[in-house]
Each structure stands twice: as C-alpha cells, then as structure tokens.
Design a protein around this motif. Structure first.
Motif, PDB file in Angstrom:
ATOM      1  N   GLU A 102       0.833  -1.202   0.000  1.00  0.00           N
ATOM      2  CA  GLU A 102       0.000   0.000   0.000  1.00  0.00           C
ATOM      3  C   GLU A 102       0.873   1.259   0.000  1.00  0.00           C
ATOM      4  OE1 GLU A 102      -3.775   0.445   0.467  1.00  0.00           O
ATOM      5  OE2 GLU A 102      -3.310  -1.300  -0.766  1.00  0.00           O
ATOM      6  N   TYR A 104       4.082   1.516  -0.930  1.00  0.00           N
ATOM      7  CA  TYR A 104       4.817   1.612  -2.190  1.00  0.00           C
ATOM      8  C   TYR A 104       3.919   2.165  -3.303  1.00  0.00           C
ATOM      9  CZ  TYR A 104       8.624  -1.206  -0.219  1.00  0.00           C
ATOM     10  OH  TYR A 104       9.667  -1.660   0.544  1.00  0.00           O
ATOM     11  N   ASP A 105       2.667   1.702  -3.359  1.00  0.00           N
ATOM     12  CA  ASP A 105       1.745   2.139  -4.408  1.00  0.00           C
ATOM     13  C   ASP A 105       1.431   3.629  -4.282  1.00  0.00           C
ATOM     14  OD1 ASP A 105       1.677  -0.360  -5.492  1.00  0.00           O
ATOM     15  OD2 ASP A 105      -0.255  -0.926  -4.637  1.00  0.00           O
ATOM     16  N   PHE A 193      -7.020   2.271  -9.813  1.00  0.00           N
ATOM     17  CA  PHE A 193      -6.281   2.209  -8.552  1.00  0.00           C
ATOM     18  C   PHE A 193      -7.247   2.010  -7.387  1.00  0.00           C
ATOM     19  CE2 PHE A 193      -4.165   4.060  -4.865  1.00  0.00           C
ATOM     20  CZ  PHE A 193      -2.870   3.580  -4.982  1.00  0.00           C
ATOM     21  N   LYS A 197      -7.697  -1.417  -5.070  1.00  0.00           N
ATOM     22  CA  LYS A 197      -7.452  -1.359  -3.625  1.00  0.00           C
ATOM     23  C   LYS A 197      -8.594  -2.013  -2.848  1.00  0.00           C
ATOM     24  CE  LYS A 197      -3.504   0.259  -3.805  1.00  0.00           C
ATOM     25  NZ  LYS A 197      -2.411  -0.677  -3.490  1.00  0.00           N
TER      26      LYS A 197
END
Length: 238
Positions: A102, A104-105, A193, A197
C-alpha cells in the motif's frame, strides 16, 4: 478531473503517515503472534521435561500412566503437537506485506503526480517566456528601453522572434504532454487504482481469516486428541 487529481494528492499526504503507523503496529502484532506460535512449540518440550522429571516419579515409573509421553495405543501427543505447530501460520505476515505494498503504491502515484505537476510548471514557464519575448519585440520596435531590452536593438528582433517560435512549439508539446498525463492519471489510472485497492483489501481480509480458521482447526484437532486419551478422559473419575 483536475479536482479529483488534486484531492487525491492531498489524500496521499494524509494517508502515508497513517499507513506507516499502521505498519509499525502490525509489525508488533506479527511479533507477538509469532511468540504465541513459538510458545506452543516450547510447551511440547516443557511438558516432556515435566513428565520425565516429575510425573514418572508420581506414577512409579509406569509408562502407561503418562500423557504426552505415553505412546501406548499408537498415540504420540508430542509428535502430534510438533506437527500441529509446524502447520500454524502467522496471519499478520500477510497484513504486514500488504501494508508495505500500500505504501509503495501511494509513493509511486505521488511521484506520478509530482511529474505531472512539473510538466504543468513547465507550461507556465514557457507561457511567461512567450509573453516576455513578445513584450521585448514590441518594446524594441517601439524604441522603448526596459530592463529586458536595455542592451538590445532592432538587430536582435529576428533572434527573439526565432526564440518565440521555438517557445510556441515547446508550449504546444508541453500542453499536449500535460493533457495526456492528466487524462491518463485522472480518467484511467485513478479509477483502476481505487477499484484494485478495494478488491485487494477484501482478499487480504479473507486470507487473514482463512489462516486463523486453519490455525484454530489445527489446535482444536490436537486438543480433541488430547481429550480422547485414556488418562485425560478419566481425569474426573474418582
């Protein structure tokens, strides 16, 4: 679209500190859960030592009176406990790595937004250069002296006009790049995105519960086996 991108940028700044704090908390839970799993393994050694040191004396060395060290009837609780512990998993491991992903994204998306902002700033700078170049040409042709034209004369107009044409071409390219980045991030990547998630969160919670249910099943099966042993089953019989 621009509002959504700006709002997402604000959200990232708020979310990252929270996610890092959450990751630190999960790391503690992971460690404590692992200590609990290790405690089951340690209990096998402790119970074995107790029966070898104390219980054998209390039952006058009668092997069939022992519990975990009693192999009569094909039951070997120590080996069963070790096997049970080997099959236990730490569910917080998946949560910890999910949070790393999470973070890193969001960092990656933040960098993309920064690059988009840099292109926007580039557009604004080129617009200023164009305005300055046009103003210099007008002032030189009108014979006005300004800070920008103090050391320039009519012979410099051609060069400034060439620069102006280059600026206008650069502006067109920068605007096209900015539009592509805005559309790509705002209309394509941001909805995907968010959707990804939600799906990932659902899967990680599902995995967490599957692991815990499996752990509970492993432990329940072992303790059910313990309760079925003759010495334990007859513990309340006087």
């Amino acid at each position: 679209m621009d509002t959504q991108i700006q709002e997402f940028g604000v959200y990232i700044k708020k979310a990252l500190p929270f996610l890092k704090k959450m990751q630190a908390d999960i790391a503690q839970y992971l460690t404590k859960k692992q200590m609990l799993i290790n405690a089951y393994s340690g209990s096998a050694t402790t119970l074995t030592q107790y029966e070898e040191t104390n219980l054998t004396y209390y039952v006058d060395q009668q092997q069939d009176k022992l519990v975990v060290n009693n192999s009569d009837g094909g039951s070997n609780l120590i080996e069963s406990l070790k096997h049970t512990v080997e099959n236990l998993r730490n569910p917080f491991t998946d949560l910890y790595h999910w949070l790393k992903g999470e973070i890193y994204d969001l960092n990656a998306f933040s960098v993309a937004l920064q690059e988009c902002k840099a292109v926007q700033t580039g557009v604004e700078n080129v617009v200023k250069k164009i305005a300055t170049a046009k103003s210099d040409v007008d002032n030189i042709q009108a014979g006005k002296k300004t800070m920008g034209t103090l050391f320039k004369n009519s012979g410099d107009v051609h060069k400034i006009q060439n620069d102006l044409e280059r600026y206008e071409r650069d502006l067109e390219a920068q605007r096209q790049l900015y539009d592509v980045m805005r559309i790509y991030l705002g209309r394509k990547q941001l909805p995907l995105f968010k959707n990804d998630k939600m799906k990932l969160y659902s899967r990680i919670l599902q995995q967490f519960h599957v692991v815990e249910i499996n752990n509970s099943h492993q432990l329940a099966s072992f303790w059910a086996q313990v309760l079925k042993t003759e010495n334990i089953a007859n513990a309340n019989i006087t």
